[in-house]
Motif scaffolding. Structure first.
Motif, PDB file in Angstrom:
ATOM      1  N   ASP A 451       0.748  -1.440  -0.371  1.00  7.02           N
ATOM      2  CA  ASP A 451      -0.148  -0.110  -0.144  1.00  7.02           C
ATOM      3  C   ASP A 451       0.501   1.262   0.187  1.00  7.02           C
ATOM      4  N   ASN A 452       0.931   1.835  -0.813  1.00 12.52           N
ATOM      5  CA  ASN A 452       1.657   2.767  -1.184  1.00 12.52           C
ATOM      6  C   ASN A 452       1.720   4.383  -0.222  1.00 12.52           C
ATOM      7  N   ALA A 453       0.413   4.742   0.152  1.00  8.56           N
ATOM      8  CA  ALA A 453      -0.251   5.147   0.814  1.00  8.56           C
ATOM      9  C   ALA A 453       0.036   4.901   2.248  1.00  8.56           C
ATOM     10  N   ALA A 454       0.657   3.971   2.774  1.00  8.38           N
ATOM     11  CA  ALA A 454       0.799   3.799   4.728  1.00  8.38           C
ATOM     12  C   ALA A 454       2.069   4.148   4.214  1.00  8.38           C
ATOM     13  N   PRO A 455       2.162   4.987   5.687  1.00 10.97           N
ATOM     14  CA  PRO A 455       3.234   5.687   6.071  1.00 10.97           C
ATOM     15  C   PRO A 455       4.876   4.221   6.213  1.00 10.97           C
ATOM     16  N   GLN A 456       5.722   4.365   6.839  1.00 11.80           N
ATOM     17  CA  GLN A 456       6.200   3.773   6.917  1.00 11.80           C
ATOM     18  C   GLN A 456       6.609   2.603   7.988  1.00 11.80           C
ATOM     19  N   THR A 457       6.945   1.869   7.834  1.00 15.84           N
ATOM     20  CA  THR A 457       6.435   0.849   9.356  1.00 15.84           C
ATOM     21  C   THR A 457       5.319   0.669   9.622  1.00 15.84           C
ATOM     22  N   PHE A 458       4.067   1.375   9.440  1.00 17.79           N
ATOM     23  CA  PHE A 458       2.736   1.466   9.473  1.00 17.79           C
ATOM     24  C   PHE A 458       2.982  -0.135  10.040  1.00 17.79           C
ATOM     25  N   GLY A 459       2.101  -0.352  11.160  1.00 14.18           N
ATOM     26  CA  GLY A 459       1.241  -1.890  11.494  1.00 14.18           C
ATOM     27  C   GLY A 459       1.072  -1.639  12.947  1.00 14.18           C
ATOM     28  N   ILE A 460       0.788  -2.824  13.626  1.00 12.97           N
ATOM     29  CA  ILE A 460       0.425  -2.267  15.065  1.00 12.97           C
ATOM     30  C   ILE A 460       1.256  -3.967  15.568  1.00 12.97           C
ATOM     31  N   ASP A 461       2.001  -3.512  16.746  1.00 13.53           N
ATOM     32  CA  ASP A 461       2.234  -4.719  17.856  1.00 13.53           C
ATOM     33  C   ASP A 461       0.936  -4.853  19.284  1.00 13.53           C
ATOM     34  N   GLU A 462       1.098  -5.634  18.870  1.00 15.82           N
ATOM     35  CA  GLU A 462       0.302  -6.508  20.354  1.00 15.82           C
ATOM     36  C   GLU A 462       0.785  -7.712  21.586  1.00 15.82           C
ATOM     37  N   VAL A 463       1.001  -7.209  22.594  1.00 17.44           N
ATOM     38  CA  VAL A 463       1.639  -7.089  23.956  1.00 17.44           C
ATOM     39  C   VAL A 463       0.329  -7.809  24.438  1.00 17.44           C
ATOM     40  N   VAL A 464       0.612  -9.811  24.682  1.00 14.65           N
ATOM     41  CA  VAL A 464      -0.107 -10.188  25.955  1.00 14.65           C
ATOM     42  C   VAL A 464       0.690 -10.468  27.146  1.00 14.65           C
ATOM     43  N   LEU A 465      -0.075  -9.877  28.253  1.00 17.09           N
ATOM     44  CA  LEU A 465       0.769  -9.956  29.571  1.00 17.09           C
ATOM     45  C   LEU A 465       0.295 -11.131  30.382  1.00 17.09           C
ATOM     46  N   THR A 466       0.404 -11.699  30.707  1.00 16.05           N
ATOM     47  CA  THR A 466      -0.039 -12.903  31.418  1.00 16.05           C
ATOM     48  C   THR A 466       0.418 -12.743  32.971  1.00 16.05           C
ATOM     49  N   LEU A 467      -0.623 -12.942  33.723  1.00 14.60           N
ATOM     50  CA  LEU A 467      -0.272 -12.125  35.027  1.00 14.60           C
ATOM     51  C   LEU A 467      -1.437 -13.078  36.045  1.00 14.60           C
ATOM     52  N   LYS A 468      -0.903 -13.547  37.368  1.00 15.81           N
ATOM     53  CA  LYS A 468      -1.074 -14.646  38.380  1.00 15.81           C
ATOM     54  C   LYS A 468      -2.503 -14.726  38.246  1.00 15.81           C
ATOM     55  N   ASP A 469      -3.398 -13.912  38.453  1.00  8.14           N
ATOM     56  CA  ASP A 469      -5.129 -14.261  38.454  1.00  8.14           C
ATOM     57  C   ASP A 469      -6.123 -12.936  38.026  1.00  8.14           C
ATOM     58  N   GLU A 470      -7.416 -13.322  37.920  1.00 13.01           N
ATOM     59  CA  GLU A 470      -8.152 -11.995  37.461  1.00 13.01           C
ATOM     60  C   GLU A 470      -7.833 -10.881  37.672  1.00 13.01           C
ATOM     61  N   LYS A 471      -8.309 -10.833  38.965  1.00 11.47           N
ATOM     62  CA  LYS A 471      -7.799  -9.465  39.506  1.00 11.47           C
ATOM     63  C   LYS A 471      -6.315  -8.405  39.204  1.00 11.47           C
TER      64      LYS A 471
END
Length: 574
Positions: A451-471
Motif C-alpha cells: 500500500d503506497n499510501a501507508a506510512p513507513q513501517t505502519f503496523g500494530i504491536d500486540e502485547v499479551v501479559l499474563t498475571l497470576k489471576d483475574e484480579k
C-alpha cells in the motif's frame, strides 16, 4: 478318521465249557493325528489252509498266539478281521459335501516314492519270501512254509523274515501315500462375493434452486447459471475454501452457481461433497472449518462468526469481506449431515446477508438430501454471534482479523511471537518489557505492505501479559488506562482523546473490559506523532495494542475498537 475307539468282534475261546473273552486289543495311533485306528466291522474268514500252530496275521493286526492249557493242541482256526481301509486324507483339509469324490483320490506316487516301493520289494526278495509282492499276498503257500507242532521253534525262525518284511512293506506304503496326500491338501476356494454398488447419495436435485433462493432474497431475479459434477483448478470455489489440504477425497461432488439481475451483485454458490463414510465426512468438515477460521483468501477481513444449531449434524458460519475497490461481502454456511458436507456461499456488495436469512433458503435443500446421507436434517435452525474459531496461532490476532485502510490496496503480514520490544506511545508511564507483575509477556507485530499510501513501517504491536489471576490483570489494566488518560498532566506535548469502550457480549464467563485512545505527541514544529492504543483485560491476561497512524492514513476509532475486541477474544483461545 474318527477319534472314537470301537471294539471289533473277535473269535470267542472256550475253556472248560466256559466262554473266555479274548484280551482287549490296544488300538494303534496314527502317525500324525494321534487318533486311534480300529479294525473293520465285518470279519472275513482267511482262505489259507489250516496249520497247526500259526496263522497268517492280517496286515496291521496284532500278532498273537493261541493260549494253550496243558499240552500244545491245535487251536480252532482264527477268523481274520478285514483290515480297515486307511484314510489317507488329512482330516483338517476343508472339504465341502458337494465335492466330486473323484477329486479326492490319492495322487500318483512321485519318482522318489516309487523308488522307495521298489526298494521294499527288493528287501522282501532278499529274505526269500515266496510270492511276496506289494500288490497282493500269495493265495497259497508251500507246505513247508509253516511248521508243524513238533517243529515250532524252527518254524518261528523261518517266519521272522516274512513277518518283518510284511510289516515293513505295510508301513512304507502307508507312509508314502499318507505323505503324498499331506503335501497336496485339498483346498476349497470360496467364490468371491459379488460387489454391491451403492447408489449416489447426492445429485443435482439436492442443490439450491431458484425457489430456495427466493426465500433468501425475493424478487431478485434468480437464475441457475452453472451446475457442475467435477471441480477443476480454475473452478470458482466457496469463499475461504481454496485449500483442500488434509481433506479426504469425496466420492461425489456437485456444485451450482446462481446469479441475479440485482444491482447489489447478489449471487449464490452451493457445493455438496459426499464421502465414503461418516468419519471421512467429519474429517472433511473439520478441515473445511479450519480453512473458514483463518480465511486465507487475500485480502479478507473476518467481520463476524456465528454458531448454528438445528441444521444437520454440525454447522458453523462466518461473514467475511473480500476487500477491493468495491467490497464483496460473503456469508458462508458450512454444515454436515451424515456422510455429506454442504458449503453455502451467498454474496453481495456493500453489506452482507444475515446468516439467519441464508438458513431460510438452505433448509429446504438440506431436507431434500439429509435422508440419503444418514444424518440430521434442518430442524428449527437458529444462529447467534460468537467468537471466530481458533486458528493455527491460538491466542493471537491473524492477518484476516485486520481490515485494509486503502480500498483495493494493502496486505497485512505478521511476525512470530517474541519478547516485548515495543516503545508504546510514551504515555504508558511504564516499560512493558520490564514492569513488575506479569508472569509471562510476549509480543507479535503486524505490518501493512503493498500500500503506497501507508506510512513507513505502519503496523500494530500486540502485547499479551499474563498475571497470576483475574484480579491482578484487572488492576494492572486499570493502572495502565489511568496512566494514558493522565498523560496530558505529565507531558505538556501530549494530547489524549477519542476514548472508546471495549467489551464483548460473547464472553460472559470471561468478561472483556477495556478502552482505546488516540495519543498525539508534538515532535516540534508542525510534526506530530500519532498512536492508537488499547488496553483490555480478559481473565488473567492483559492485551495491549499500539498502532502508528498518520493524519491521512488511519484505521479509525470504530475499526480499532473492533480490532481490540477481536484481540481479547483471541486471547481466550490459548
Amino acid at each position: 478318521m474318527t477319534d472314537e475307539h470301537h471294539e471289533q468282534p473277535r473269535p470267542e475261546e472256550v475253556e472248560d465249557g466256559q466262554i473266555v473273552e479274548p484280551e482287549e486289543t490296544t488300538a494303534a495311533l496314527t502317525p500324525e493325528s494321534g487318533s486311534e485306528t480300529t479294525p473293520a466291522e465285518e470279519p472275513q474268514t482267511a482262505a489259507e489252509p489250516d496249520h497247526s500252530a500259526w496263522m497268517r496275521p492280517a496286515v496291521g493286526d496284532d500278532v498273537r498266539t493261541s493260549e494253550v492249557v496243558g499240552a500244545l493242541a491245535p487251536p480252532e482256526p482264527e477268523v481274520l478281521p478285514e483290515a480297515e481301509p486307511v484314510d489317507v486324507f488329512d482330516e483338517a483339509a476343508p472339504v465341502t459335501p458337494d465335492e466330486n469324490p473323484a477329486e479326492l483320490e490319492s495322487p500318483a506316487l512321485s519318482t522318489e516314492q516309487a523308488a522307495a516301493v521298489a526298494g521294499a520289494r527288493a528287501a522282501l526278495a532278499r529274505h526269500d519270501v515266496p510270492g511276496a509282492s506289494l500288490d497282493h499276498a500269495p493265495e497259497s503257500y508251500p507246505e513247508d512254509t509253516f511248521a508243524t507242532h513238533d517243529d515250532a521253534p524252527r518254524s518261528w525262525t523261518r517266519m521272522i523274515p516274512w513277518i518283518a518284511g510284511a510289516l515293513a512293506l505295510t508301513l512304507v506304503v502307508f507312509g508314502l501315500v499318507y505323505s503324498g496326500t499331506r503335501k497336496s491338501p485339498i483346498v476349497v476356494t470360496p467364490s468371491p462375493t459379488p460387489s454391491v454398488s451403492t447408489p449416489p447419495v447426492v445429485d443435482d436435485a439436492d442443490l439450491l434452486t431458484v425457489n430456495d433462493m427466493e426465500k433468501i432474497a425475493p424478487k431478485a431475479g434468480w437464475q441457475v447459471s452453472q451446475t457442475l459434477d467435477k471441480l477443476t483448478p480454475t473452478t470458482r470455489r466457496v469463499f475461504c475454501q481454496n485449500s483442500t489440504d488434509g481433506q479426504p477425497n469425496p466420492t461425489l461432488t456437485r456444485q451450482r452457481t446462481l446469479t441475479t439481475t440485482s444491482t447489489k451483485g447478489l449471487a449464490a454458490l452451493h457445493q455438496i461433497d459426499a464421502y465414503a463414510t461418516a468419519a471421512d465426512a467429519r474429517n472433511a468438515f473439520a478441515a473445511k472449518a479450519a480453512n473458514l477460521a483463518t480465511c486465507g483468501d487475500v485480502p479478507t477481513w473476518i467481520m463476524r462468526s456465528d454458531a448454528v444449531t438445528g441444521f444437520g449434524d454440525e454447522s458453523t458460519a462466518l461473514t467475511a469481506v473480500l476487500q477491493d475497490l468495491v467490497d464483496e461481502n460473503h456469508t458462508i454456511l458450512l454444515s454436515r449431515s451424515g456422510t455429506v458436507v454442504h458449503a453455502y456461499d451467498i454474496s453481495q456488495v456493500n453489506s452482507p446477508l444475515r446468516v439467519a436469512d441464508v438458513l431460510k433458503g438452505a433448509a429446504p435443500a438440506m431436507n431434500r438430501q439429509c435422508a440419503s446421507s444418514g444424518g440430521e436434517c434442518a430442524q428449527q435452525p437458529s444462529t447467534r454471534a460468537t467468537i471466530p474459531p481458533p486458528t493455527g496461532t491460538p491466542g493471537w490476532l491473524i492477518p484476516s482479523d485486520l481490515p485494509r485502510v486503502t480500498k483495493g490496496a494493502g496486505l497485512w503480514t505478521s511476525t512470530d511471537t517474541s519478547s516485548v520490544t515495543t516503545k508504546g506511545s510514551q504515555c504508558e508511564n511504564t516499560t512493558l518489557a520490564s514492569v513488575p507483575g506479569p508472569t509471562k509477556r510476549e509480543q507479535r507485530t503486524y505490518l501493512m505492505t503493498q500500500d503506497n499510501a501507508a506510512p513507513q513501517t505502519f503496523g500494530i504491536d500486540e502485547v499479551v501479559l499474563t498475571l497470576k489471576d483475574e484480579k491482578a490483570a484487572k488492576d494492572f489494566a486499570g493502572t495502565l488506562q489511568k496512566n494514558l488518560r493522565n498523560c496530558e498532566k505529565r507531558l505538556e506535548t501530549a494530547k489524549v482523546s477519542e476514548f472508546g469502550k471495549v467489551s464483548s457480549p460473547f464472553n460472559k464467563q470471561t468478561p472483556i473490559a477495556g478502552e482505546t485512545a488516540l495519543v498525539q505527541q508534538a515532535m516540534g514544529g508542525t510534526e506530530t506523532a500519532r498512536f492508537r492504543t488499547a488496553v483490555v483485560s480478559v481473565g488473567n491476561k492483559v492485551v495491549y495494542l499500539v498502532s502508528n497512524p498518520s493524519a491521512s492514513y488511519d484505521l479509525g476509532d470504530k475499526r480499532f475498537v473492533a480490532i481490540a475486541v477481536r484481540a481479547a477474544e483471541r486471547a481466550t483461545q490459548e
